[in-house]
Design a protein around this motif. Sequence first.
Motif, PDB file in Angstrom:
ATOM      1  N   VAL A   1      41.100  17.997  30.028  1.00  0.00           N
ATOM      2  CA  VAL A   1      39.953  17.182  30.417  1.00  0.00           C
ATOM      3  C   VAL A   1      40.437  16.075  31.352  1.00  0.00           C
ATOM      4  O   VAL A   1      41.414  15.388  31.038  1.00  0.00           O
ATOM      5  N   PRO A   2      39.788  15.871  32.495  1.00  0.00           N
ATOM      6  CA  PRO A   2      40.167  14.762  33.369  1.00  0.00           C
ATOM      7  C   PRO A   2      40.126  13.440  32.597  1.00  0.00           C
ATOM      8  O   PRO A   2      39.220  13.213  31.782  1.00  0.00           O
ATOM      9  N   ARG A   3      41.094  12.596  32.847  1.00  0.00           N
ATOM     10  CA  ARG A   3      41.213  11.346  32.099  1.00  0.00           C
ATOM     11  C   ARG A   3      39.919  10.531  32.127  1.00  0.00           C
ATOM     12  O   ARG A   3      39.512   9.957  31.114  1.00  0.00           O
ATOM     13  N   GLN A   4      39.262  10.487  33.283  1.00  0.00           N
ATOM     14  CA  GLN A   4      38.054   9.681  33.412  1.00  0.00           C
ATOM     15  C   GLN A   4      36.886  10.239  32.589  1.00  0.00           C
ATOM     16  O   GLN A   4      35.899   9.538  32.342  1.00  0.00           O
ATOM     17  N   ASP A   5      37.007  11.504  32.151  1.00  0.00           N
ATOM     18  CA  ASP A   5      35.941  12.133  31.366  1.00  0.00           C
ATOM     19  C   ASP A   5      36.284  12.249  29.882  1.00  0.00           C
ATOM     20  O   ASP A   5      35.493  12.805  29.113  1.00  0.00           O
ATOM     21  N   SER A   6      37.443  11.745  29.479  1.00  0.00           N
ATOM     22  CA  SER A   6      37.915  12.000  28.118  1.00  0.00           C
ATOM     23  C   SER A   6      37.019  11.366  27.053  1.00  0.00           C
ATOM     24  O   SER A   6      36.750  11.989  26.015  1.00  0.00           O
ATOM     25  N   GLU A   7      36.530  10.152  27.271  1.00  0.00           N
ATOM     26  CA  GLU A   7      35.673   9.508  26.280  1.00  0.00           C
ATOM     27  C   GLU A   7      34.355  10.269  26.122  1.00  0.00           C
ATOM     28  O   GLU A   7      33.849  10.428  25.007  1.00  0.00           O
ATOM     29  N   THR A   8      33.798  10.713  27.241  1.00  0.00           N
ATOM     30  CA  THR A   8      32.565  11.499  27.187  1.00  0.00           C
ATOM     31  C   THR A   8      32.802  12.804  26.448  1.00  0.00           C
ATOM     32  O   THR A   8      31.967  13.232  25.631  1.00  0.00           O
ATOM     33  N   PHE A   9      33.934  13.457  26.719  1.00  0.00           N
ATOM     34  CA  PHE A   9      34.248  14.713  26.038  1.00  0.00           C
ATOM     35  C   PHE A   9      34.332  14.506  24.532  1.00  0.00           C
ATOM     36  O   PHE A   9      33.779  15.289  23.748  1.00  0.00           O
ATOM     37  N   LEU A  10      35.029  13.454  24.096  1.00  0.00           N
ATOM     38  CA  LEU A  10      35.175  13.200  22.667  1.00  0.00           C
ATOM     39  C   LEU A  10      33.824  12.940  22.005  1.00  0.00           C
ATOM     40  O   LEU A  10      33.555  13.417  20.895  1.00  0.00           O
ATOM     41  N   GLU A  11      32.972  12.190  22.688  1.00  0.00           N
ATOM     42  CA  GLU A  11      31.641  11.904  22.150  1.00  0.00           C
ATOM     43  C   GLU A  11      30.826  13.179  22.002  1.00  0.00           C
ATOM     44  O   GLU A  11      30.192  13.424  20.963  1.00  0.00           O
ATOM     45  N   LEU A  12      30.853  14.023  23.038  1.00  0.00           N
ATOM     46  CA  LEU A  12      30.079  15.267  22.999  1.00  0.00           C
ATOM     47  C   LEU A  12      30.691  16.282  22.040  1.00  0.00           C
ATOM     48  O   LEU A  12      29.965  17.056  21.396  1.00  0.00           O
ATOM     49  N   HIS A  13      32.019  16.288  21.924  1.00  0.00           N
ATOM     50  CA  HIS A  13      32.661  17.204  20.984  1.00  0.00           C
ATOM     51  C   HIS A  13      32.206  16.900  19.556  1.00  0.00           C
ATOM     52  O   HIS A  13      31.883  17.807  18.786  1.00  0.00           O
ATOM     53  N   LYS A  14      32.174  15.636  19.218  1.00  0.00           N
ATOM     54  CA  LYS A  14      31.712  15.231  17.885  1.00  0.00           C
ATOM     55  C   LYS A  14      30.256  15.639  17.685  1.00  0.00           C
ATOM     56  O   LYS A  14      29.895  16.190  16.635  1.00  0.00           O
ATOM     57  N   LYS A  15      29.417  15.394  18.676  1.00  0.00           N
ATOM     58  CA  LYS A  15      27.994  15.699  18.561  1.00  0.00           C
ATOM     59  C   LYS A  15      27.743  17.185  18.345  1.00  0.00           C
ATOM     60  O   LYS A  15      27.047  17.579  17.403  1.00  0.00           O
TER      61      LYS A  15
ATOM     62  N   GLU B   1      23.730  17.633  28.517  1.00  0.00           N
ATOM     63  CA  GLU B   1      24.923  17.200  27.789  1.00  0.00           C
ATOM     64  C   GLU B   1      25.770  18.395  27.383  1.00  0.00           C
ATOM     65  O   GLU B   1      27.004  18.360  27.499  1.00  0.00           O
ATOM     66  N   TYR B   2      25.098  19.428  26.909  1.00  0.00           N
ATOM     67  CA  TYR B   2      25.850  20.599  26.463  1.00  0.00           C
ATOM     68  C   TYR B   2      26.581  21.273  27.619  1.00  0.00           C
ATOM     69  O   TYR B   2      27.739  21.672  27.494  1.00  0.00           O
ATOM     70  N   MET B   3      25.901  21.403  28.758  1.00  0.00           N
ATOM     71  CA  MET B   3      26.526  22.026  29.908  1.00  0.00           C
ATOM     72  C   MET B   3      27.702  21.189  30.414  1.00  0.00           C
ATOM     73  O   MET B   3      28.713  21.731  30.864  1.00  0.00           O
ATOM     74  N   SER B   4      27.583  19.879  30.328  1.00  0.00           N
ATOM     75  CA  SER B   4      28.688  19.000  30.704  1.00  0.00           C
ATOM     76  C   SER B   4      29.873  19.211  29.768  1.00  0.00           C
ATOM     77  O   SER B   4      31.024  19.343  30.209  1.00  0.00           O
ATOM     78  N   TYR B   5      29.592  19.259  28.474  1.00  0.00           N
ATOM     79  CA  TYR B   5      30.636  19.499  27.471  1.00  0.00           C
ATOM     80  C   TYR B   5      31.276  20.863  27.676  1.00  0.00           C
ATOM     81  O   TYR B   5      32.505  21.006  27.664  1.00  0.00           O
ATOM     82  N   LEU B   6      30.445  21.872  27.887  1.00  0.00           N
ATOM     83  CA  LEU B   6      30.931  23.233  28.068  1.00  0.00           C
ATOM     84  C   LEU B   6      31.846  23.328  29.278  1.00  0.00           C
ATOM     85  O   LEU B   6      32.905  23.968  29.234  1.00  0.00           O
ATOM     86  N   GLY B   7      31.462  22.671  30.367  1.00  0.00           N
ATOM     87  CA  GLY B   7      32.279  22.695  31.569  1.00  0.00           C
ATOM     88  C   GLY B   7      33.636  22.068  31.354  1.00  0.00           C
ATOM     89  O   GLY B   7      34.665  22.608  31.782  1.00  0.00           O
ATOM     90  N   MET B   8      33.675  20.909  30.673  1.00  0.00           N
ATOM     91  CA  MET B   8      34.947  20.244  30.396  1.00  0.00           C
ATOM     92  C   MET B   8      35.794  21.068  29.433  1.00  0.00           C
ATOM     93  O   MET B   8      37.018  21.100  29.539  1.00  0.00           O
ATOM     94  N   TYR B   9      35.139  21.738  28.495  1.00  0.00           N
ATOM     95  CA  TYR B   9      35.844  22.527  27.491  1.00  0.00           C
ATOM     96  C   TYR B   9      36.518  23.754  28.106  1.00  0.00           C
ATOM     97  O   TYR B   9      37.684  24.058  27.839  1.00  0.00           O
ATOM     98  N   ILE B  10      35.785  24.457  28.941  1.00  0.00           N
ATOM     99  CA  ILE B  10      36.262  25.734  29.466  1.00  0.00           C
ATOM    100  C   ILE B  10      37.286  25.565  30.575  1.00  0.00           C
ATOM    101  O   ILE B  10      38.253  26.326  30.677  1.00  0.00           O
ATOM    102  N   GLU B  11      37.093  24.577  31.426  1.00  0.00           N
ATOM    103  CA  GLU B  11      37.946  24.419  32.602  1.00  0.00           C
ATOM    104  C   GLU B  11      39.411  24.228  32.201  1.00  0.00           C
ATOM    105  O   GLU B  11      39.786  23.227  31.599  1.00  0.00           O
ATOM    106  N   GLY B  12      40.240  25.212  32.522  1.00  0.00           N
ATOM    107  CA  GLY B  12      41.676  25.096  32.280  1.00  0.00           C
ATOM    108  C   GLY B  12      42.107  25.219  30.827  1.00  0.00           C
ATOM    109  O   GLY B  12      43.235  24.861  30.492  1.00  0.00           O
ATOM    110  N   HIS B  13      41.245  25.736  29.941  1.00  0.00           N
ATOM    111  CA  HIS B  13      41.636  25.839  28.535  1.00  0.00           C
ATOM    112  C   HIS B  13      42.485  27.091  28.293  1.00  0.00           C
ATOM    113  O   HIS B  13      42.490  28.028  29.083  1.00  0.00           O
ATOM    114  N   SER B  14      43.239  27.086  27.190  1.00  0.00           N
ATOM    115  CA  SER B  14      44.011  28.256  26.759  1.00  0.00           C
ATOM    116  C   SER B  14      44.029  28.306  25.242  1.00  0.00           C
ATOM    117  O   SER B  14      43.713  27.314  24.579  1.00  0.00           O
TER     118      SER B  14
END
Length: 263
Positions: free
Chosen positions: A29-43, A114-127
Amino acid sequence: MKNLFTFLLLTVSFALFAQNVVNITYVTVPRQDSETFLELHKKFTNLSLGEERVLVNSGMFAHAFAGDYTYAIYDFYNSAEDLVIDADISNKILDQNIKAMKLDEEAQAKMQEEYMSYLGMYIEGHSDQIRTFEGLEKLGFESEGMDWSTKKVVVLSKYSTKWGGNKDFTEGLISGSLKDNKDSGKTVAMYASRHLYGTGMDWHSYMFYETWSDFAAFEESSYGGPMDEAANKYWSSVTSHEDEILMWIGGIDEKTKLFYYAK
């Protein structure tokens, strides 16, 4: 909303490293998006939880040093079969919980965004990789009353071993690293896993510390000294080795059954 919420969400539980199979997902996850990712992951994790899930427990870690990912999500199951069937169960629960909210058109659009934003951050570059802890209890320990509500410093040591070298490796781990960590009074838990599927090294060993100071104190006390015969035999079984440092940052509270971030 049905088509939107058909993605397998990974969830996190309270007790760690207690089951047979773990699916690890590394998320970049890009550093600037990490807080948003954590919030959406919890949700969205909490929206996917329910009694029907066969997921037993999990943990979420933030990358600190070495490696090139942001978060590692560990999902634990009793078997590989449970890992596979849990996807459909979690999707079903997520759909049901969203429908039960009876959102108006505006709120539904926001949820989808929100979900599409979370999904995009989750999938991009994951393994992903799948590992097992089955039968490896003797290679670890956990302090009585360990508090999972607070953040932990975690050293992850990775090893690949020579063909036929696992006996020397495990015996050396028990007499060396395991004993040193347990006797130190600084390490609150240690676990080991073996590789099953995906890209990964043969062995993982996890050492948990309450603070950076405890980790530093352990390193200072165990650094240096001559290599005895047991240690020589142990390292002779190893073909490659690397380390990284993680932070335990969250899980599901055993009482509330909801995802939380550690203090």
